[in-house]
Design an enzyme around this catalytic site. Structure first.
Site, short mmCIF file in Angstrom:
data_model
loop_
_atom_site.label_atom_id
_atom_site.label_comp_id
_atom_site.label_asym_id
_atom_site.label_seq_id
_atom_site.Cartn_x
_atom_site.Cartn_y
_atom_site.Cartn_z
N ASN A 4 0.15 -49.28 23.42
CA ASN A 4 -1.16 -49.12 24.07
C ASN A 4 -2.06 -48.08 23.36
O ASN A 4 -3.02 -48.31 22.72
CB ASN A 4 -1.09 -48.93 25.22
CG ASN A 4 -2.52 -49.13 26.25
OD1 ASN A 4 -3.17 -48.33 26.10
ND2 ASN A 4 -2.47 -50.00 27.20
N GLU B 157 -12.43 -49.76 23.64
CA GLU B 157 -11.39 -49.48 24.53
C GLU B 157 -11.23 -47.98 24.38
O GLU B 157 -10.69 -47.35 25.24
CB GLU B 157 -10.29 -50.15 24.15
CG GLU B 157 -9.22 -50.63 25.31
CD GLU B 157 -8.27 -49.39 25.39
OE1 GLU B 157 -7.58 -49.33 26.51
OE2 GLU B 157 -8.02 -48.61 24.44
N HIS C 221 -6.81 -51.33 19.34
CA HIS C 221 -6.53 -50.75 20.90
C HIS C 221 -6.81 -49.46 20.81
O HIS C 221 -7.97 -48.84 20.58
CB HIS C 221 -5.21 -51.41 21.10
CG HIS C 221 -5.10 -51.36 22.63
ND1 HIS C 221 -3.79 -51.80 23.31
CD2 HIS C 221 -5.61 -50.70 23.69
CE1 HIS C 221 -3.75 -51.88 24.37
NE2 HIS C 221 -4.69 -51.27 24.89
N HIS D 284 -3.28 -55.11 17.29
CA HIS D 284 -2.46 -56.12 17.75
C HIS D 284 -2.70 -57.70 16.96
O HIS D 284 -3.24 -58.40 17.58
CB HIS D 284 -2.63 -56.39 19.36
CG HIS D 284 -2.28 -55.69 20.27
ND1 HIS D 284 -1.17 -54.98 20.27
CD2 HIS D 284 -3.25 -54.64 21.11
CE1 HIS D 284 -1.30 -53.84 21.07
NE2 HIS D 284 -2.50 -53.64 21.53
N ASN E 173 -0.07 -45.70 29.52
CA ASN E 173 -1.18 -46.11 29.07
C ASN E 173 -1.77 -44.90 28.04
O ASN E 173 -1.28 -44.67 26.85
CB ASN E 173 -2.24 -46.71 30.14
CG ASN E 173 -3.40 -47.35 29.46
OD1 ASN E 173 -3.94 -47.03 28.33
ND2 ASN E 173 -3.92 -48.44 30.36
N ASP F 119 -6.45 -45.20 32.63
CA ASP F 119 -6.46 -45.65 31.21
C ASP F 119 -6.30 -44.90 30.37
O ASP F 119 -5.28 -43.89 30.17
CB ASP F 119 -7.67 -46.83 31.15
CG ASP F 119 -7.17 -47.65 30.11
OD1 ASP F 119 -6.71 -47.32 28.81
OD2 ASP F 119 -7.46 -48.95 30.05
N ASN F 120 -7.42 -44.43 29.39
CA ASN F 120 -7.10 -43.44 28.39
C ASN F 120 -7.51 -42.20 28.92
O ASN F 120 -8.42 -41.88 29.69
CB ASN F 120 -7.90 -43.76 27.31
CG ASN F 120 -7.47 -45.26 26.68
OD1 ASN F 120 -6.21 -45.27 26.67
ND2 ASN F 120 -8.30 -45.69 25.89
CA LIG Z 1 -5.68 -47.92 26.79
#
Ligand SMILES: [Ca+2]
Ligand SMILES: [Ca+2]
Length: 354
Positions: A167, A53, A114, A133, A223, A268-269
């Site tokens: 996140n 991720e 994450h 998480h 995010n 996203d990232n």
């Molecule tokens: Ca992310």
């Protein structure tokens, strides 16, 4: 009169549901397909089959990779295995990904890593902060990296009332970081409602041992988060609003909006190229294919590069795109000296030469 009222309410209810469904299809780019774009040379990374991720690369060329995330609503091909942090040395001719040992007082069985961020202290000690998480809750884990031992020593677990539904994270001081809270709610059904109604209660939190506060809010789904090379600006991705927010960082760690760069894809990232300052964004071209996973028609991958971020017209280019035949659900693209690592939520990872 009674029947008329029931009919009117029913009609209004159906219209609202219809309008919400259309809005969700738009926010998730439900009809979008991608055309392939591939750099000079790319190959899948052996050993990273079940997600990667987030990826953070040290100035020395060592890359940390968080793997095997379990996230509500997303598929996981290794649901019973705990998560791991992998290391890759990009200085090697054929870099390999190897899982790092974790030592210290830490429950490895519930590790569910994450977003990650590295921090190098004045004495050159490398720390890795990981959004975790365990049992679907949110904590931030601080590790010390020991290169010789190829291990991470767990130092502490950070928990706070404001650090929920986390996140990603960017660490900017020995104990100071910003983190994104992708949803206000933590209960899956309330999160679903939050998404359907697009409440925009997602936000960015600043943490230090002395003070924890919300520093930016109004996001649909905050995010990825990272910092500009000069450390003056924070970049945050808003996935379902399909954009990147540029925020100015102040002495007291407050953030104020500078501008929004619209990308038209589910961002996203975010990572910054240490040589150029460009933003590299791991994106989901079609979010609906992620939510309703079908191996026959899988979600694709997309990597965008944003040059001249602070100029009036930043240049946006597609550096990698695939319909899911090679790489599904890309979340991150991390670059160092024309070497590129692309990670995913639950699928494989790619190594490319630019
Ligand atoms: Ca992310
Ligand atoms: Ca990160």
């Amino acid at each position: 009169m009674g029947k008329l009222l029931v009919l009117t309410l029913l009609g209004a209810g159906l219209a609202l549901i219809g309008e919400r469904l259309v809005a969700i299809r738009q926010r998730t780019n439900a009809t979008r397909e991608v055309r392939s774009v591939e750099p000079r040379s790319c190959h899948l990374i052996e050993g990273l089959e079940n997600g990667s991720e987030d990826i953070d690369i040290l100035p020395s060329g060592l890359a940390f990779i968080s793997s095997e995330l379990k996230y509500p609503g997303m598929p996981s091909f290794a649901p019973d295995e705990p998560g791991q942090i992998f290391l890759m040395d990009l200085n090697e001719q054929n870099p390999r990904a190897q899982a790092l040992n974790i030592s210290g007082d830490f429950d490895k069985a519930s590790f569910n890593p994450h977003g990650i961020s590295t921090f190098i202290d004045e004495d050159q000690t490398v720390y890795l902060y990981v959004v975790n998480h365990p049992h679907m809750k949110s904590t931030v884990e601080k590790f010390k990296f020991e290169e010789q031992q190829h291990s991470l020593v767990h130092l502490k677990t950070i928990k706070h009332e404001l650090l929920k539904s986390l996140n990603d994270i960017v660490v900017l001081g020995p104990e100071q970081f910003y983190a994104t809270r992708d949803h206000y709610f933590t209960n899956f059904f309330l999160v679903l409602l939050e998404m359907i109604l697009d409440l925009r209660w997602s936000h960015v939190v600043f943490y230090s041992p002395r003070e924890v506060k919300v520093v930016a809010k109004g996001f649909s789904f905050a995010n990825g988060i990272t910092v500009s090379l000069d450390k003056k600006f924070i970049y945050t991705a808003d996935t379902t609003a399909q954009n990147i927010h540029v925020l100015k960082k102040h002495e007291n760690w407050d953030l104020t909006p500078v501008k929004v760069i619209h990308l038209g894809t589910l961002v996203d990232n975010l990572m910054v190229d240490p040589d150029t300052g460009d933003i590299w964004a791991g994106c989901h071209p079609n979010g609906m294919k992620l939510l309703a996973y079908n191996p026959e028609d899988p979600p694709g991958s997309e990597v965008l590069r944003i040059q001249n971020v602070l100029s009036e017209k930043p240049k946006i280019s597609t550096e990698y795109a695939n319909n899911g035949s090679v790489l599904q659900g890309s979340t991150v693209a991390s670059v160092k000296h024309r070497k590129l690592l692309i990670g995913t939520i639950f699928h494989k990872a790619l190594y490319c030469l630019l």
